[in-house]
Write a protein that holds these residues in place. Structure first.
Motif, PDB file in Angstrom:
ATOM      1  N   ALA B  94      68.222  -7.896  23.354  1.00 52.85           N
ATOM      2  CA  ALA B  94      68.797  -9.003  24.112  1.00 52.85           C
ATOM      3  C   ALA B  94      67.975  -9.281  25.374  1.00 52.85           C
ATOM      4  O   ALA B  94      67.736 -10.437  25.740  1.00 52.85           O
ATOM      5  CB  ALA B  94      70.244  -8.684  24.480  1.00 52.85           C
ATOM      6  N   THR B  95      67.551  -8.218  26.035  1.00 52.67           N
ATOM      7  CA  THR B  95      66.715  -8.367  27.222  1.00 52.67           C
ATOM      8  C   THR B  95      65.396  -9.062  26.869  1.00 52.67           C
ATOM      9  O   THR B  95      64.952  -9.964  27.591  1.00 52.67           O
ATOM     10  CB  THR B  95      66.429  -6.996  27.844  1.00 52.67           C
ATOM     11  OG1 THR B  95      67.663  -6.398  28.233  1.00 52.67           O
ATOM     12  CG2 THR B  95      65.515  -7.105  29.054  1.00 52.67           C
ATOM     13  N   LEU B  96      64.786  -8.643  25.772  1.00 53.76           N
ATOM     14  CA  LEU B  96      63.517  -9.244  25.367  1.00 53.76           C
ATOM     15  C   LEU B  96      63.697 -10.731  25.072  1.00 53.76           C
ATOM     16  O   LEU B  96      62.818 -11.555  25.371  1.00 53.76           O
ATOM     17  CB  LEU B  96      62.960  -8.534  24.122  1.00 53.76           C
ATOM     18  CG  LEU B  96      62.507  -7.087  24.298  1.00 53.76           C
ATOM     19  CD1 LEU B  96      62.084  -6.496  22.948  1.00 53.76           C
ATOM     20  CD2 LEU B  96      61.354  -6.990  25.292  1.00 53.76           C
ATOM     21  N   TRP B  97      64.826 -11.083  24.482  1.00 54.91           N
ATOM     22  CA  TRP B  97      65.068 -12.486  24.130  1.00 54.91           C
ATOM     23  C   TRP B  97      65.256 -13.339  25.381  1.00 54.91           C
ATOM     24  O   TRP B  97      64.751 -14.452  25.481  1.00 54.91           O
ATOM     25  CB  TRP B  97      66.291 -12.577  23.216  1.00 54.91           C
ATOM     26  CG  TRP B  97      66.587 -13.959  22.755  1.00 54.91           C
ATOM     27  CD1 TRP B  97      65.958 -14.657  21.769  1.00 54.91           C
ATOM     28  CD2 TRP B  97      67.597 -14.837  23.266  1.00 54.91           C
ATOM     29  NE1 TRP B  97      66.505 -15.908  21.628  1.00 54.91           N
ATOM     30  CE2 TRP B  97      67.527 -16.048  22.545  1.00 54.91           C
ATOM     31  CE3 TRP B  97      68.560 -14.714  24.270  1.00 54.91           C
ATOM     32  CZ2 TRP B  97      68.367 -17.115  22.792  1.00 54.91           C
ATOM     33  CZ3 TRP B  97      69.395 -15.788  24.523  1.00 54.91           C
ATOM     34  CH2 TRP B  97      69.294 -16.973  23.785  1.00 54.91           C
ATOM     35  N   ARG B  98      66.014 -12.762  26.331  1.00 53.86           N
ATOM     36  CA  ARG B  98      66.282 -13.511  27.568  1.00 53.86           C
ATOM     37  C   ARG B  98      65.063 -13.562  28.474  1.00 53.86           C
ATOM     38  O   ARG B  98      64.825 -14.560  29.153  1.00 53.86           O
ATOM     39  CB  ARG B  98      67.439 -12.868  28.331  1.00 53.86           C
ATOM     40  CG  ARG B  98      68.820 -13.125  27.740  1.00 53.86           C
ATOM     41  CD  ARG B  98      69.900 -12.735  28.752  1.00 53.86           C
ATOM     42  NE  ARG B  98      69.764 -11.331  29.145  1.00 53.86           N
ATOM     43  CZ  ARG B  98      70.393 -10.325  28.549  1.00 53.86           C
ATOM     44  NH1 ARG B  98      71.182 -10.552  27.519  1.00 53.86           N
ATOM     45  NH2 ARG B  98      70.223  -9.073  28.965  1.00 53.86           N
ATOM     46  N   ASN B  99      64.303 -12.476  28.510  1.00 51.61           N
ATOM     47  CA  ASN B  99      63.176 -12.348  29.441  1.00 51.61           C
ATOM     48  C   ASN B  99      61.920 -11.943  28.683  1.00 51.61           C
ATOM     49  O   ASN B  99      61.586 -10.769  28.614  1.00 51.61           O
ATOM     50  CB  ASN B  99      63.481 -11.281  30.491  1.00 51.61           C
ATOM     51  CG  ASN B  99      64.776 -11.545  31.225  1.00 51.61           C
ATOM     52  OD1 ASN B  99      64.918 -12.564  31.900  1.00 51.61           O
ATOM     53  ND2 ASN B  99      65.716 -10.640  31.091  1.00 51.61           N
ATOM     54  N   PRO B 100      61.214 -12.888  28.109  1.00 49.40           N
ATOM     55  CA  PRO B 100      60.037 -12.567  27.299  1.00 49.40           C
ATOM     56  C   PRO B 100      58.976 -11.765  28.048  1.00 49.40           C
ATOM     57  O   PRO B 100      58.178 -11.075  27.449  1.00 49.40           O
ATOM     58  CB  PRO B 100      59.498 -13.947  26.889  1.00 49.40           C
ATOM     59  CG  PRO B 100      60.655 -14.860  26.992  1.00 49.40           C
ATOM     60  CD  PRO B 100      61.501 -14.339  28.118  1.00 49.40           C
ATOM     61  N   GLY B 101      58.984 -11.839  29.381  1.00 55.73           N
ATOM     62  CA  GLY B 101      57.971 -11.110  30.133  1.00 55.73           C
ATOM     63  C   GLY B 101      58.255  -9.632  30.274  1.00 55.73           C
ATOM     64  O   GLY B 101      57.372  -8.853  30.645  1.00 55.73           O
ATOM     65  N   VAL B 102      59.480  -9.217  29.971  1.00 59.43           N
ATOM     66  CA  VAL B 102      59.846  -7.802  30.081  1.00 59.43           C
ATOM     67  C   VAL B 102      59.302  -7.062  28.876  1.00 59.43           C
ATOM     68  O   VAL B 102      59.389  -7.525  27.748  1.00 59.43           O
ATOM     69  CB  VAL B 102      61.383  -7.640  30.141  1.00 59.43           C
ATOM     70  CG1 VAL B 102      61.774  -6.168  30.082  1.00 59.43           C
ATOM     71  CG2 VAL B 102      61.916  -8.290  31.401  1.00 59.43           C
ATOM     72  N   GLY B 103      58.715  -5.914  29.092  1.00 63.32           N
ATOM     73  CA  GLY B 103      58.159  -5.125  28.000  1.00 63.32           C
ATOM     74  C   GLY B 103      59.233  -4.319  27.289  1.00 63.32           C
ATOM     75  O   GLY B 103      60.313  -4.067  27.827  1.00 63.32           O
ATOM     76  N   LEU B 104      58.893  -3.877  26.085  1.00 60.13           N
ATOM     77  CA  LEU B 104      59.840  -3.125  25.269  1.00 60.13           C
ATOM     78  C   LEU B 104      60.283  -1.847  25.975  1.00 60.13           C
ATOM     79  O   LEU B 104      61.476  -1.525  26.007  1.00 60.13           O
ATOM     80  CB  LEU B 104      59.184  -2.781  23.929  1.00 60.13           C
ATOM     81  CG  LEU B 104      60.008  -1.905  22.980  1.00 60.13           C
ATOM     82  CD1 LEU B 104      61.256  -2.633  22.516  1.00 60.13           C
ATOM     83  CD2 LEU B 104      59.178  -1.505  21.769  1.00 60.13           C
ATOM     84  N   GLY B 105      59.332  -1.124  26.544  1.00 60.72           N
ATOM     85  CA  GLY B 105      59.664   0.143  27.212  1.00 60.72           C
ATOM     86  C   GLY B 105      60.647  -0.067  28.355  1.00 60.72           C
ATOM     87  O   GLY B 105      61.642   0.660  28.484  1.00 60.72           O
ATOM     88  N   SER B 106      60.393  -1.087  29.176  1.00 61.79           N
ATOM     89  CA  SER B 106      61.286  -1.368  30.308  1.00 61.79           C
ATOM     90  C   SER B 106      62.653  -1.815  29.807  1.00 61.79           C
ATOM     91  O   SER B 106      63.686  -1.462  30.398  1.00 61.79           O
ATOM     92  CB  SER B 106      60.693  -2.469  31.184  1.00 61.79           C
ATOM     93  OG  SER B 106      59.465  -2.057  31.719  1.00 61.79           O
ATOM     94  N   ALA B 107      62.667  -2.596  28.737  1.00 61.99           N
ATOM     95  CA  ALA B 107      63.944  -3.076  28.203  1.00 61.99           C
ATOM     96  C   ALA B 107      64.809  -1.902  27.729  1.00 61.99           C
ATOM     97  O   ALA B 107      66.011  -1.856  27.994  1.00 61.99           O
ATOM     98  CB  ALA B 107      63.701  -4.060  27.055  1.00 61.99           C
TER      99      ALA B 107
END
Lengths: 326, 285
Positions: B94-107
């Motif tokens: 969900a985080t990746l979808w909302r914020n494409p700039g956030v990386g997988l590890g951080s999400a």
């Protein structure tokens, strides 16, 4: 094929395929391969009324193609206690996962791995480790130490964009589920793309290099092709003992060879499942086969090659034949 | 729109292609289904022994209950990395979808921190882990999230709601002992002529009975039937699509009644050849 350990930065480049031309994504190839295997599965004559599907994995495929009689003998013997090699391999799966997410390894990984195995949902592994005698435990520890001592220095932290997947399950059903191909590859990075091949699959091994390793890589490439309707970009093996990475760009020839091998395996496994008499194929693993005593062809093969009979060898899927043997 | 690989394109089409504009099962029909479900289960509930005995039917238990292959009460739930993977991985998606700039590890790390802060069951368990144990959990959650992110072209859809928690429905009313718990990893929302409609998207092995169950529960709880269910299995690439209509929901009711009847027999220690539930009154008038 490179045979030197790969530095971490170079390893990232190798996995990304830097400098290599990515093959075009070919959905038609995936379709052809599926059709070929559906035909093989359909021709195998699996009886839907018996409700017993033919299950093909890396080990059963390899074993049935080496010698059907050997496979049947091992199945009849039932599962034995896992070997030190096998347990060490499972421990290294956990250790590799820690390194892959940037976790510092404990000084003695084996001391904490039972607890880690329970957290990882590997209750059976935890129990198997707890049941080891001190000598057996030392044997496993020696292998784990050999594989993990330099791992943290050699293996890089892959970027988020790699979309790293560990212990990736792969499953393909053919003939409406009567034939099931399944596997689990240690590492997948990258993603299928619209026009170019994208994913790289890596089988991480704690054992020594074997001829079969390229066949295992082909197996994973085939499963990936079928599930994502496109062949992966690269497939290969990373050897923990020496940090060597063997990767091959996947082309139609590689997929074709793998498909032919799997088709052959399906036919053999289906035939055996239906109760047919197993074929005998003498090979380099005969000395360790549980059926050797009753197998004239196997005994002749062993005698002709001048291999001494020894005490029974506790063979399992991680058997390593002597250097040069297949 | 980013060009998609063959499989992702097939998933996108499974979600959107030929989608109806409005549900074919209206609010009145959903109400009728609710009544029939309650009427069929009430005789079984009357036979429950003792206070606090609850019968839970969820998407994991439904298939075994329909096959009648459960042999006894379930073991107490304990967290481990595979069980936590979805609960941590889905919020990361969900985080990746909302914020494409956030990386997988951080999400994923954000999911872990959020769970710990919530201090519910999962968070309390995570807080007790040492560093290598938590890293093991993170490794599996990252893999789950990456798998889920790549299995479905989420960015192809304008509106997606991700939900890791289950949808609860008590067919006999609040405070009663029978519970149906559905799972939908995501709801793709589309705008229809009468409001927002939804397509349920679930990640996992295909099982038509589970897809029907999830559609039924979600429809009964929200008062609006989903247009379609799509189940994508990352390990095999299979895509199972079902447009939600009266027949599908009717069958879901039948299966839920059968499953709950079987489970209630196990939970109360009675095995019976009869379900005890009134399965006759399940047809439409």
């Amino acid at each position: 094929m490179k045979s030197e350990p790969v530095a971490p930065s170079d390893l990232v480049d190798r996995i990304r395929g830097l400098g290599l031309e990515r093959p075009q994504a070919d959905e038609a190839l995936a379709g052809r391969v599926r059709a070929q295997l559906e035909e093989a599965a359909g021709s195998a004559g699996v009886d839907p009324l018996t409700d017993a599907s033919v299950r093909v994995n890396k080990s059963s495929l390899r074993d049935v193609l080496i010698c059907e009689s050997r496979l049947v003998a091992f199945r009849a013997r039932g599962s034995s206690r896992p070997s030190a090699n096998l347990l060490a391999g499972k421990v290294m799966d956990l250790v590799f996962a820690l390194v892959a997410v940037g976790e510092r390894l404990p000084a003695d990984p084996l001391a904490t791995v039972s607890r880690l195995a329970r957290v990882a949902g590997e209750q059976t592994l935890a129990a198997e480790l707890d049941a080891l005698s001190p000598g057996e435990r030392q044997e496993v520890a020696d292998i784990v130490t050999a594989c993990s001592s330099s791992l943290a220095d050699r293996w890089p932290l892959l970027p988020d964009s790699a979309m790293m997947r560990l212990q990736e399950p792969l499953r393909v059903e053919l003939a409406g589920g009567l034939v099931v191909l399944s596997g689990r590859v240690d590492l997948v990075v990258g993603r299928p793309a619209a026009d170019r091949a994208g994913a790289t699959l890596v089988d991480v091994k704690s054992g020594h290099r074997r001829h079969d390793d390229t066949l295992d890589a082909g197996w994973y490439a085939l499963l990936e092709t079928l599930r994502h309707r496109a062949a992966p970009f690269q497939v290969g093996t990373y050897y923990l003992r020496d940090g060597v990475l063997d990767l091959a760009v996947v082309d139609e020839e590689l997929i074709g060879r793998a498909a032919a091998r799997v088709g052959d395996g399906i036919a053999r496994l289906a035939r055996l499942g239906a109760g047919s008499i197993a074929d005998v194929t003498p090979n380099g693993l005969c000395p360790w086969c549980p059926a050797l005593d009753a197998c004239d062809a196997g005994r002749r093969h062993v005698e002709e090659r001048g291999i001494a009979f020894g005490p029974g060898y506790d063979a399992d899927e991680d058997d390593e034949p002597p250097e040069g043997e297949v | 729109m980013t060009e998609l690989g063959a499989h992702q394109a097939a998933v996108r089409d499974a979600v959107l292609e030929g989608l109806a504009l409005t549900p074919s099962v209206g609010t009145f029909e959903l109400g009728q289904l609710k009544i029939r479900l309650a009427r069929s289960l009430r005789p079984r509930a009357a036979g429950q022994d003792g206070p606090g005995v609850e019968i839970h039917l969820d998407s994991f238990r439904l298939p075994t209950a329909l096959r009648r292959s459960e042999t006894g009460p379930r073991e107490a739930f304990e967290w481990n990395a595979p069980r936590a993977a979805r609960s941590l991985g889905l919020p990361a998606v969900a985080t990746l979808w909302r914020n494409p700039g956030v990386g997988l590890g951080s999400a994923v790390e954000g999911s872990v921190q959020s769970a710990v802060s919530d201090a519910k069951s999962l968070g309390l368990w995570l807080a007790e882990l040492d560093s290598p144990e938590r890293a093991m959990v993170v490794a599996q959650a990252r893999s789950w999230a990456a798998r889920a992110w790549l299995a479905v072209p989420w960015s192809s859809f304008e509106r997606v709601q991700f939900r890791a928690d289950a949808v609860w429905f008590r067919p006999l009313g609040p405070g009663t002992p029978m519970v149906m718990r559905a799972r939908r990893d995501a709801t793709v929302r589309t705008r229809g002529p009468r409001g927002v409609e939804h397509v349920l998207v679930t990640l996992g092995p295909p099982d038509p009975s589970v897809a029907r169950f999830n559609a039924l529960v979600v429809g009964l709880v929200s008062g609006r039937a989903p247009l379609r269910t799509v189940v994508v299995d990352p390990s095999s690439g299979s895509i199972e699509v079902a447009d939600v209509g009266a027949d599908l929901l009717h069958r879901a009711v039948e299966e839920a009644v059968r499953a709950i009847s079987w489970i209630s027999g196990l939970e109360t220690g009675r095995s019976s050849g009869r379900s005890g539930a009134n399965t006759d009154d399940l047809g439409w008038d």
